[in-house]
Design an enzyme around this catalytic site. Structure first.
Site, PDB file in Angstrom:
ATOM      1  N   HIS A  13      -6.795   9.043   4.683  1.00 43.72           N
ATOM      2  CA  HIS A  13      -7.185   7.740   5.206  1.00 43.72           C
ATOM      3  C   HIS A  13      -6.928   7.693   6.699  1.00 43.72           C
ATOM      4  CE1 HIS A  13      -5.972   7.205   1.008  1.00 43.72           C
ATOM      5  NE2 HIS A  13      -6.835   6.226   0.947  1.00 43.72           N
ATOM      6  N   TYR A  36      -5.391   5.453   8.220  1.00 35.99           N
ATOM      7  CA  TYR A  36      -4.051   4.928   8.519  1.00 35.99           C
ATOM      8  C   TYR A  36      -2.952   5.991   8.401  1.00 35.99           C
ATOM      9  CZ  TYR A  36      -3.633   4.502   3.397  1.00 35.99           C
ATOM     10  OH  TYR A  36      -3.614   4.762   2.061  1.00 35.99           O
ATOM     11  N   GLU A  37      -3.289   7.165   7.854  1.00 41.32           N
ATOM     12  CA  GLU A  37      -2.261   8.215   7.760  1.00 41.32           C
ATOM     13  C   GLU A  37      -2.067   8.919   9.105  1.00 41.32           C
ATOM     14  OE1 GLU A  37      -2.596  10.694   4.057  1.00 41.32           O
ATOM     15  OE2 GLU A  37      -4.318   9.376   3.767  1.00 41.32           O
ATOM     16  N   ASN A  43      -7.151  -5.718  -7.691  1.00 41.50           N
ATOM     17  CA  ASN A  43      -6.479  -7.015  -7.467  1.00 41.50           C
ATOM     18  C   ASN A  43      -7.468  -7.980  -6.851  1.00 41.50           C
ATOM     19  OD1 ASN A  43      -5.789  -5.003  -5.085  1.00 41.50           O
ATOM     20  ND2 ASN A  43      -5.904  -7.046  -4.189  1.00 41.50           N
ATOM     21  N   MET A  97      -9.387   0.236   2.258  1.00 41.16           N
ATOM     22  CA  MET A  97      -8.901   0.966   3.433  1.00 41.16           C
ATOM     23  C   MET A  97      -9.547   2.346   3.583  1.00 41.16           C
ATOM     24  SD  MET A  97      -4.871   0.041   3.020  1.00 41.16           S
ATOM     25  CE  MET A  97      -4.335  -1.609   2.519  1.00 41.16           C
ATOM     26  N   SER A  98     -10.709   2.548   2.969  1.00 43.36           N
ATOM     27  CA  SER A  98     -11.300   3.902   3.000  1.00 43.36           C
ATOM     28  C   SER A  98     -12.815   3.806   2.956  1.00 43.36           C
ATOM     29  CB  SER A  98     -10.804   4.708   1.798  1.00 43.36           C
ATOM     30  OG  SER A  98     -11.310   4.155   0.587  1.00 43.36           O
ATOM     31  N   ALA A 134     -10.127   2.341  -4.689  1.00 41.14           N
ATOM     32  CA  ALA A 134      -9.522   1.120  -5.215  1.00 41.14           C
ATOM     33  C   ALA A 134      -9.706   0.055  -4.138  1.00 41.14           C
ATOM     34  CB  ALA A 134      -8.043   1.358  -5.491  1.00 41.14           C
ATOM     35  N   HIS A 175      -2.674   9.884  -5.497  1.00 41.90           N
ATOM     36  CA  HIS A 175      -3.756  10.839  -5.290  1.00 41.90           C
ATOM     37  C   HIS A 175      -3.324  12.179  -5.862  1.00 41.90           C
ATOM     38  CE1 HIS A 175      -6.474   8.602  -2.387  1.00 41.90           C
ATOM     39  NE2 HIS A 175      -5.461   7.786  -2.560  1.00 41.90           N
ATOM     40  N   SER A 198      -7.436   6.117  -4.998  1.00 40.44           N
ATOM     41  CA  SER A 198      -6.099   5.815  -5.523  1.00 40.44           C
ATOM     42  C   SER A 198      -6.137   5.537  -7.020  1.00 40.44           C
ATOM     43  CB  SER A 198      -5.539   4.560  -4.843  1.00 40.44           C
ATOM     44  OG  SER A 198      -5.322   4.816  -3.492  1.00 40.44           O
ATOM     45  N   HIS A 221       0.970  -1.501  -3.281  1.00 45.11           N
ATOM     46  CA  HIS A 221       0.433  -0.195  -3.663  1.00 45.11           C
ATOM     47  C   HIS A 221       0.816   0.115  -5.114  1.00 45.11           C
ATOM     48  CE1 HIS A 221      -1.368   3.669  -3.125  1.00 45.11           C
ATOM     49  NE2 HIS A 221      -0.232   4.324  -3.299  1.00 45.11           N
TER      50      HIS A 221
END
Ligand code: HPA
Length: 266
Positions: A79, A81-82, A228, A204-205, A109, A57, A27, A240
């Site tokens: 990902h 989650y997609e 963050n 998340m990846s 990220a 992306h 990201s 995001h």
């Protein structure tokens, strides 16, 4: 289309020279793919490739040269989650292997769990925790599924990235990345829990791709850009939008490290 068919299609468009290394850009980091001198192929032209529907992306595969090294740069990843599929990146990584790559550098990220790693810093993954419990090799039928993960994050690639950072005067932290499925962010209690378990960063990846890369026999290393402080650690807003806004701070450091790493011989 099989990975071999896709590799043939890519070679038709981008040339026959074998690829040495893959780069997966997370990201806010996809612009680095745009710096590769070569041929950009939209994922939409590669049947079976993920649609990479996450903003921030750059859904192209760019095959060409960066700092003199023949690379295949993925301007974005799929990902879990997609789609609910932890193996969503299997076909792209099989294609990378079929193009001749020996190794893969992953970027992402992530949120920082350490107060000495502020927003905008970069962290080399020394190891990871698969906190999601998911695995991209579930359902794989061959004995190759029993992938050793003891030195999954390749010591030689990590040493090269560390040296490249030192040569560029960039402070590269090192730590453990925990994979949380997303897409919702973590709660403060979850962050306290994974910190107790030994995590230094959360995202998340990346973990499913490290597993797939080792399964395919690719050497792999990964670098996080910390966008963050993780939930509950600061008053910073976590979103995001914030990830995309903060990614360029670390992206400039990451770019220096990657370029030097490629230039100094991989
Ligand atoms: N948590 C999970 N994924 C992330 C974060 C985070 O705090 N920041 C960027 N990606």
């Amino acid at each position: 289309m099989t990975a071999h068919d896709l590799a043939a299609l890519i070679r038709d468009r981008a040339g026959l020279e074998p690829v040495r290394m893959g780069l997966i850009l997370g990201s806010g980091l996809g612009h680095i793919a745009g710096q590769v001198e070569g041929t950009a192929i939209p994922y939409a032209d590669l049947p079976g490739f993920p649609h990479a529907g996450v903003s921030g992306h750059n859904p192209n595969l760019v095959v060409g040269t960066l700092e003199g090294v023949r690379v295949a740069a993925f301007g974005g990843r799929a990902h879990y989650y997609e789609s609910g599929n932890p193996a969503a990146m299997r076909l792209p990584l099989e294609v990378l292997k079929a193009l001749g790559a020996e190794s893969l550098i992953l970027t992402n990220a992530a949120g920082s769990l350490r107060t000495d790693m502020p927003t905008g810093s970069v962290m080399l993954l020394s190891d990871h925790i698969n906190f999601s419990g998911l695995n991209p090799l579930i359902g794989e039928r061959t004995d190759a599924r029993f992938v050793p993960m003891t030195e999954a994050h390749d010591p030689a690639l990590r040493a090269g990235l560390r040296d490249a950072a030192a040569a560029e005067g960039v402070h590269l932290h090192e730590g453990v990345y925990a994979w949380y499925s997303g897409p919702s962010f973590e709660t403060p209690a979850e962050i306290r829990a994974i910190r107790t378990l030994g995590a230094d960063a959360v995202g998340m990846s990346t973990v499913p791709e490290v597993i797939l890369a080792r399964f395919l026999g690719l050497r792999v290393a990964a670098v996080s850009v910390l966008t963050n402080m993780a939930a509950g650690m600061s008053a910073e807003n976590i979103s995001h939008e914030h990830t995309k806004a903060m990614a360029p701070l670390g992206a400039a450091k990451l770019e220096k490290i990657l370029r030097r790493f490629l230039r100094d011989g991989v």
